[in-house]
Write a protein that holds these residues in place. Structure first.
Motif, PDB file in Angstrom:
ATOM      1  N   LEU A   1       9.981  -3.167   9.119  1.00  0.00           N
ATOM      2  CA  LEU A   1       8.753  -2.403   9.314  1.00  0.00           C
ATOM      3  C   LEU A   1       8.612  -1.384   8.189  1.00  0.00           C
ATOM      4  O   LEU A   1       9.585  -0.772   7.755  1.00  0.00           O
ATOM      5  CB  LEU A   1       8.782  -1.692  10.667  1.00  0.00           C
ATOM      6  N   THR A   2       7.399  -1.195   7.729  1.00  0.00           N
ATOM      7  CA  THR A   2       7.152  -0.306   6.597  1.00  0.00           C
ATOM      8  C   THR A   2       6.616   1.047   7.069  1.00  0.00           C
ATOM      9  O   THR A   2       6.193   1.206   8.217  1.00  0.00           O
ATOM     10  CB  THR A   2       6.144  -0.932   5.623  1.00  0.00           C
ATOM     11  N   CYS A   3       6.631   1.997   6.154  1.00  0.00           N
ATOM     12  CA  CYS A   3       6.095   3.337   6.463  1.00  0.00           C
ATOM     13  C   CYS A   3       5.438   3.919   5.216  1.00  0.00           C
ATOM     14  O   CYS A   3       5.691   5.065   4.844  1.00  0.00           O
ATOM     15  CB  CYS A   3       7.192   4.260   6.981  1.00  0.00           C
ATOM     16  N   GLU A   4       4.621   3.127   4.570  1.00  0.00           N
ATOM     17  CA  GLU A   4       3.934   3.588   3.363  1.00  0.00           C
ATOM     18  C   GLU A   4       2.969   4.721   3.716  1.00  0.00           C
ATOM     19  O   GLU A   4       2.281   4.669   4.739  1.00  0.00           O
ATOM     20  CB  GLU A   4       3.156   2.436   2.732  1.00  0.00           C
ATOM     21  N   PRO A   5       2.887   5.750   2.885  1.00  0.00           N
ATOM     22  CA  PRO A   5       1.934   6.834   3.153  1.00  0.00           C
ATOM     23  C   PRO A   5       0.509   6.373   2.867  1.00  0.00           C
ATOM     24  O   PRO A   5       0.298   5.362   2.187  1.00  0.00           O
ATOM     25  CB  PRO A   5       2.375   7.928   2.179  1.00  0.00           C
ATOM     26  N   PRO A   6      -0.480   7.101   3.348  1.00  0.00           N
ATOM     27  CA  PRO A   6      -1.887   6.698   3.168  1.00  0.00           C
ATOM     28  C   PRO A   6      -2.403   7.037   1.774  1.00  0.00           C
ATOM     29  O   PRO A   6      -3.183   7.982   1.581  1.00  0.00           O
ATOM     30  CB  PRO A   6      -2.612   7.492   4.254  1.00  0.00           C
ATOM     31  N   LEU A   7      -1.973   6.272   0.788  1.00  0.00           N
ATOM     32  CA  LEU A   7      -2.359   6.544  -0.596  1.00  0.00           C
ATOM     33  C   LEU A   7      -3.857   6.397  -0.818  1.00  0.00           C
ATOM     34  O   LEU A   7      -4.415   6.982  -1.755  1.00  0.00           O
ATOM     35  CB  LEU A   7      -1.610   5.592  -1.534  1.00  0.00           C
ATOM     36  N   HIS A   8      -4.515   5.620   0.025  1.00  0.00           N
ATOM     37  CA  HIS A   8      -5.934   5.326  -0.155  1.00  0.00           C
ATOM     38  C   HIS A   8      -6.836   6.396   0.438  1.00  0.00           C
ATOM     39  O   HIS A   8      -8.060   6.289   0.349  1.00  0.00           O
ATOM     40  CB  HIS A   8      -6.263   3.990   0.511  1.00  0.00           C
ATOM     41  N   THR A   9      -6.258   7.431   1.030  1.00  0.00           N
ATOM     42  CA  THR A   9      -7.063   8.455   1.700  1.00  0.00           C
ATOM     43  C   THR A   9      -7.042   9.766   0.925  1.00  0.00           C
ATOM     44  O   THR A   9      -6.146  10.024   0.123  1.00  0.00           O
ATOM     45  CB  THR A   9      -6.542   8.710   3.122  1.00  0.00           C
ATOM     46  N   GLU A  10      -8.026  10.603   1.198  1.00  0.00           N
ATOM     47  CA  GLU A  10      -8.119  11.907   0.559  1.00  0.00           C
ATOM     48  C   GLU A  10      -7.407  12.964   1.405  1.00  0.00           C
ATOM     49  O   GLU A  10      -7.421  12.885   2.638  1.00  0.00           O
ATOM     50  CB  GLU A  10      -9.583  12.309   0.380  1.00  0.00           C
TER      51      GLU A  10
END
Length: 642
Positions: free
Chosen positions: A523-532
């Motif tokens: 399972l991954t836990c990538e941060p929301p890079l696409h958000t402001e």
């Protein structure tokens, strides 16, 4: 017998001799003394390496993911290529990390794999060697950290002084150092680079003794050796800043002390020529390190990039650091220092907070250095306390520094001048308050033993189990030779061997799975890079790991194995005991996954410790076999092995 309660008395006695020279008895020849001294220094380093190697071997527990995903996974990619199965987290995909740190371990991987290949040993032993080599390298880094802390203490308090030896003993007896120093964090490398740079730093820049008869400024860089020492210090400091941009706080604080004279006494040696030398060496050494870093990062990322800038941009500019947790402003004082020093925390706190105001009866260099280090430690902790995301390992570079500052206090508290005692440069000493000292050492032993051998050992042991199962079931595919043997005897792709339904990055990865053909998914836990920053979209974002935790059944039936098809069934599922009921219900006869042909059988389990910082990791870590692969296929694998 006189008790030495005042730490200034300990330092005064220790610094009667020159900090950098041994005191020979009358009539003794200098060369033999120098030879003995050189041998003592070498023996100390050898002893420390042996001790830290034992430390690394005994350490069999999991602490934090960055030990693997910020060092060993990229190192694996550098050594064996992107196709060899490393898990490259988002930080490496967006060029946030320097390649210099993993580059060291990639060299170890490459040389080890080459040597084991030339020996024609079985893949099993090659895998063991590849898992072990980072421990050996890190033991060397940890030993150098201890050694340079001791050497810096000798500069300040005198060779063979009780205070200097106490720094070495604190490093050895500190359970947090035992628990952290031989882990492959960038913080442990940062600590080694920082304390070495502090050892080589020309502390006379802070101030020198005033001499009434001399009108000219005293010369700090009057010899090639002094300039070379400055170069070493700048070079090591520059690498530390490249690896961990927050390390600039240490050198910024020291720079402030030099330029302003804050906390310093004596006459400033700074003149035009001294400034010229400092600026020249900063530019030359800094440019050399920067060029090396840029070239190494270009090789890893395939483009010109500057990771420290990216690190600050994403973590501060894009406010992504808070995604990994927020802490109270007093975290480092209330938790960081107590955890980092355990039973000697009071002495470390005294060393840090009293350094700027104390007046030890020692050399001016010693006094100014202690005050500068105390100010630097306070400044760094204060600055880091202003950030939202805090971790105790972020102040790990200050641990050897605070050992040095604590030395006079702990020495005066536990030792006394006594006839026939342990010989030191300040006279023979004996031990006092023995029950308290033994109690502290016993507490440290219990803490260090539990943390290094029992607490969260399961995430490490499960990787050994899975690797062993892969060797048993797919002996022909257990290899590091390209093209990595990802197909079976009938040219079919190998199955998804392991599915980790654990919190994100709860275990090591390819550095312990080793074989590229051993396919695994977690399972991954990538941060929301696409958000402001501050947007509603970011506030509502939930990573994959937490989506599973909040709706396990829904995640299994819609994301992992959707009803319309898709999603591989693994041979093994790995998870903590809390998810077992969900899995049994999902794959049960009336469950949403009843048509998957899965019959779960628990094949391995291990206790994960008395407590956890994440409730999802409570209890045992378990492995369930899905039994979707026929007994005939398993037997065929066994036959091929025989």
């Amino acid at each position: 017998m006189a008790a030495t309660e005042d730490p200034t008395a300990v330092v005064a006695g220790a610094t009667q001799a020159s900090p950098s020279k041994d005191v020979a008895s009358p009539g003794a020849a200098c060369p033999p003394v120098a030879n003995r001294r050189t041998q003592q220094v070498r023996d100390a380093l050898s002893m420390l390496f042996g001790f830290r190697l034992l430390n690394a071997i005994c350490l069999r527990t999991f602490f934090q993911p960055d030990e693997y995903f910020q060092a060993l996974e990229p190192a694996w990619k550098i050594a064996f290529g992107a196709d060899s199965g490393p898990w490259m987290t988002w930080e490496w995909q967006h060029n946030l990390r320097s390649s210099l740190h993993p580059g060291l371990f990639s060299l170890g991987y490459t040389l080890t794999a080459s040597y084991m290949s030339s020996m024609r040993l079985s893949p099993h032993y090659t895998a063991i060697a590849l898992v072990a080599i980072p421990k050996v390298l890190q033991a060397g880094i940890a030993a150098l950290t201890d050694w340079y802390a001791w050497r810096l203490a000798e500069k300040l308090y005198g060779s063979n002084s009780a205070a200097a030896w106490s720094v070495l003993l604190m490093s050895i007896a500190n359970p947090w150092v035992w628990y952290v120093s031989t882990r492959t964090f960038s913080n442990t490398m940062e600590a080694a680079l920082t304390i070495a740079a502090l050892y080589y730093f020309p502390w006379d820049l802070l101030g020198v003794e005033k001499k009434a008869k001399e009108k000219s400024k005293p010369v700090v860089f009057g010899t090639p050796g002094a300039v070379n020492s400055l170069r070493l210090s700048i070079g090591l400091a520059a690498i530390a800043v490249i690896l961990r941009p927050t390390n600039i706080l240490i050198w910024g604080a020291i720079g402030i002390v030099i330029l302003t004279g804050f906390t310093s006494e004596g006459e400033s040696p700074l003149d035009t020529w001294t400034y010229v030398i400092i600026i020249r060496e900063v530019l030359l050494c800094g440019s050399l390190v920067l060029g090396l870093s840029l070239a190494a990062d270009y090789q890893l990322y395939g483009e010109w990039t500057f990771p420290p800038f990216n690190f600050l941009y994403f973590n501060i500019g894009q406010a992504l650091a808070v995604f990994y947790g927020q802490n109270d402003g007093h975290y480092y004082l209330s938790q960081g220092i107590p955890l980092s020093f355990t039973t000697i925390a009071p002495f470390a706190a005294m060393g840090m907070f009293n350094a700027a105001a104390e007046n030890f009866s020692g050399s001016l260099m010693m006094q100014n250095t202690r005050k500068a280090l105390g100010f630097t430690s306070t400044a760094m902790i204060s600055a880091l306390s202003l950030t939202s995301h805090k971790e105790v390992r972020f102040i790990y570079p200050l641990v050897p520094v605070l050992h040095v500052l604590a030395a006079p206090y702990i020495t005066s508290f536990f030792t006394t001048i006594t006839a026939g005692g342990i010989p030191t440069s300040s006279g023979p000493i004996g031990i006092k308050r023995k029950p308290l000292l033994l109690a502290g050492l016993f507490i440290n032993l219990i803490i260090g033993s539990y943390l290094s051998y029992f607490h969260a050992a399961a995430p490490i042991q499960v990787m050994d189990y899975l690797r062993g199962e892969f060797e048993r079931l797919h002996p022909d595919n257990a290899t590091l030779a390209e093209p990595y043997g990802r197909y079976n005897a009938t040219s079919e792709p190998l199955e998804l061997f392991a599915l980790f339904l654990t919190p994100c990055h709860s275990t090591p990865w390819r550095s312990h799975l080793v074989y590229p053909a051993l396919r695994a998914r977690g399972l991954t836990c990538e941060p929301p890079l696409h958000t402001e920053p501050g947007s509603a979209e970011r506030a509502s974002y939930i990573d994959e790991g937490w989506r599973f935790e909040r709706n396990r059944m829904g995640f299994l039936s819609t994301e992992l194995w959707p009803s319309e098809g898709g999603g591989e069934i693994p041979r093994y599922i790995i998870g903590f005991e809390g998810i077992e009921d969900t899995l049994m219900e999902y794959f049960g006869s009336d469950g949403l996954g009843a048509n998957k042909g899965v019959t779960l059988t628990k094949t391995w389990a291990q206790w994960n410790g008395l407590f956890s910082d994440d409730g999802r990791k409570a209890g045992e870590l378990r492995v369930w076999e899905t039994n979707t692969y026929s007994a005939a296929a398993n037997q065929a694998a066994q036959d091929r092995r025989l």
